[in-house]
Design an enzyme around this catalytic site. Structure first.
Site, PDB file in Angstrom:
ATOM      1  CG  HIS A 189      15.163  58.329   9.288  1.00 56.69           C
ATOM      2  ND1 HIS A 189      15.585  57.509  10.055  1.00 56.69           N
ATOM      3  CD2 HIS A 189      14.832  57.132   8.313  1.00 56.69           C
ATOM      4  CE1 HIS A 189      15.226  56.598   9.852  1.00 56.69           C
ATOM      5  NE2 HIS A 189      14.686  56.787   8.817  1.00 56.69           N
ATOM      6  CG  ASN A 213      18.459  46.894   7.280  1.00 55.15           C
ATOM      7  OD1 ASN A 213      17.205  45.982   6.693  1.00 55.15           O
ATOM      8  ND2 ASN A 213      18.055  47.821   8.613  1.00 55.15           N
ATOM      9  CG  ASP A 270      13.319  54.468   5.486  1.00 52.13           C
ATOM     10  OD1 ASP A 270      13.954  55.326   7.014  1.00 52.13           O
ATOM     11  OD2 ASP A 270      13.745  53.336   5.483  1.00 52.13           O
ATOM     12  CG  PHE A 280      22.102  49.227   5.849  1.00 47.35           C
ATOM     13  CD1 PHE A 280      21.198  48.424   5.005  1.00 47.35           C
ATOM     14  CD2 PHE A 280      22.683  48.992   7.529  1.00 47.35           C
ATOM     15  CE1 PHE A 280      21.816  46.617   5.490  1.00 47.35           C
ATOM     16  CE2 PHE A 280      22.518  47.253   7.249  1.00 47.35           C
ATOM     17  CZ  PHE A 280      22.315  46.382   6.296  1.00 47.35           C
TER      18      PHE A 280
END
Length: 397
Positions: free
Chosen positions: A46, A258, A285, A303
């Site tokens: 991300h 998460n 992630d 998260f």
């Protein structure tokens, strides 16, 4: 694949290795201590831009990735605007073209706005794959339609598997720590239930299907059996799920992600999945947030944790150094398998590591704008001195 073998073969040829190091690091004389590794590939990051550049940008995220030895990453579509059409995807691509120092491949959304109500322009977007990461596709018929579209395009559906009806406001694993400390838990079925559904759908559609960030023992077993039956399925897990479990939780937002850290039994199943090939790749992630968003404890913090600068050292320290897996196996997990699955070119990218050198994980050392990591303060082995992509230095220590 040949290019990767060529890069790795440099380690066995002292003259070639010395020549390479002198070319890019003329002031570095201890070339015998250096290991040449191919550029890694992370299919789940991300970088927060467009829409959330106060958390991370394409520039800072790609530079952090280069420091971690990565020369290719796939960015998730939970952005603003969500890349659910040709114009909205192009906004992100323009930023990538301008600011990225490595190869950044954006995923398109499965549904418009990631709302699960209507399909995105899957057949029109030039995206590396499609995902509604951050949210699970709740509707079976919607996922079936998405798989049919992706099958027609020859693209991968990368699924965030989460059944919202089973969450009940949970934010850590529904295990012993949650029960002992009064926290609301997330049950394992919220992950493996959608995986079970989607395995049935890929049998119907023949879609290329990839499961993001698996964390439960049931997920591992279901994917293992689906592979035995010939389903076109791959999956990833992250270093924190392999190294930590909910017995290591602290009342700190840097332990909140998460899916959550699961039980010791789940972690053991994930390790077995790495060893027997059920789990195809390591992805981070990498999910940076502003400091104030991660300083509200387990219940209230956002998260997500960072990981792209510690991924290889964490796996090397906990898996290669003690002999659980070989360095070659780790390269498969972090370079070869992700590139093969997502159709990302191998190139002649490489990084130069001193594997015997240790460091302590510190927030202030990160190039990422995010600093929340469950590995804070841990001593890890493996320091990257240089990353080269397409003959250009993209990181130097």
């Amino acid at each position: 694949m040949r290019k990767i073998k060529d890069i790795l073969s440099i380690n066995a040829d002292s003259d070639r290795k010395a020549s390479l190091i002198r070319r890019f690091m003329p002031d570095f004389s201890h070339f015998a201590d250096i290991t040449v590794l191919p550029g890694f590939c992370d299919v789940h990051v991300h970088f927060r831009e467009p829409g959330f550049s106060y958390k991370e940008t394409i520039s800072t995220g790609s530079r952090a990735a280069a420091r971690g030895g990565f020369t290719a990453v796939c960015t998730m579509p939970n952005l603003d605007p969500v890349p659910d059409s040709v114009p909205t995807l192009q906004i992100q691509k323009d930023i990538i073209d301008r600011d990225a120092v490595i190869n950044v491949y954006p995923l398109g959304a499965i549904t418009k706005g990631e709302k699960g109500e209507a399909l995105a322009e899957i057949e029109k977007m030039d995206a590396i794959a499609f995902s509604d990461d951050g949210r699970g596709v709740q509707s079976e018929s919607m996922m079936r339609s998405a798989m049919e579209k992706a099958k027609a395009c020859g693209k991968v559906i990368a699924a965030h598997c989460e059944d919202n009806s089973l969450l009940y406001g949970g934010y850590i694993h529904d295990g012993e720590y949650a029960a002992a400390n009064g926290h609301r838990g997330i049950c394992s079925e919220s992950e493996y239930g959608p995986i079970q559904r989607d395995i049935r759908l890929i049998r119907e559609t023949g879609c290329k299907y990839h499961v993001c960030h698996i964390s439960t023992k049931e997920s591992v077993e279901m994917i293992r059996e689906a592979k035995k039956e010939g389903a076109d399925i791959t999956c990833e897990t992250a270093p924190h799920y392999l190294i930590l479990d909910d017995s290591r939780l602290q009342e700190d937002g840097r332990f909140k992600m998460n899916p959550p850290l699961r039980s010791p039994a789940d972690r053991e199943a994930l390790i077995e999945g790495i060893l027997d090939g059920t789990i195809d790749m390591i992805a981070t992630d990498h999910a940076p947030h502003a400091a104030e968003e991660k300083e509200k404890g387990l219940a209230e913090s956002a998260f997500g944790v960072v990981g792209i600068e510690t991924s290889f050292p964490a796996m090397y320290t906990h898996f290669v150094k003690p002999g659980l897996i070989t360095l070659e196996k780790l390269i498969e997990l972090m370079c070869i398998n992700p590139r093969k699955r997502f159709g990302i070119p191998f190139g002649e990218d490489f990084s130069l590591w001193k594997l015997s050198e240790s460091f302590q994980v510190r927030r202030e050392a990160f190039l990422s704008m995010g600093g929340a990591t469950p590995f804070l303060g841990e001593t890890m082995y493996g320091v990257n001195y240089l990353t080269v992509m397409d003959g250009k230095v993209v990181y130097t220590k």
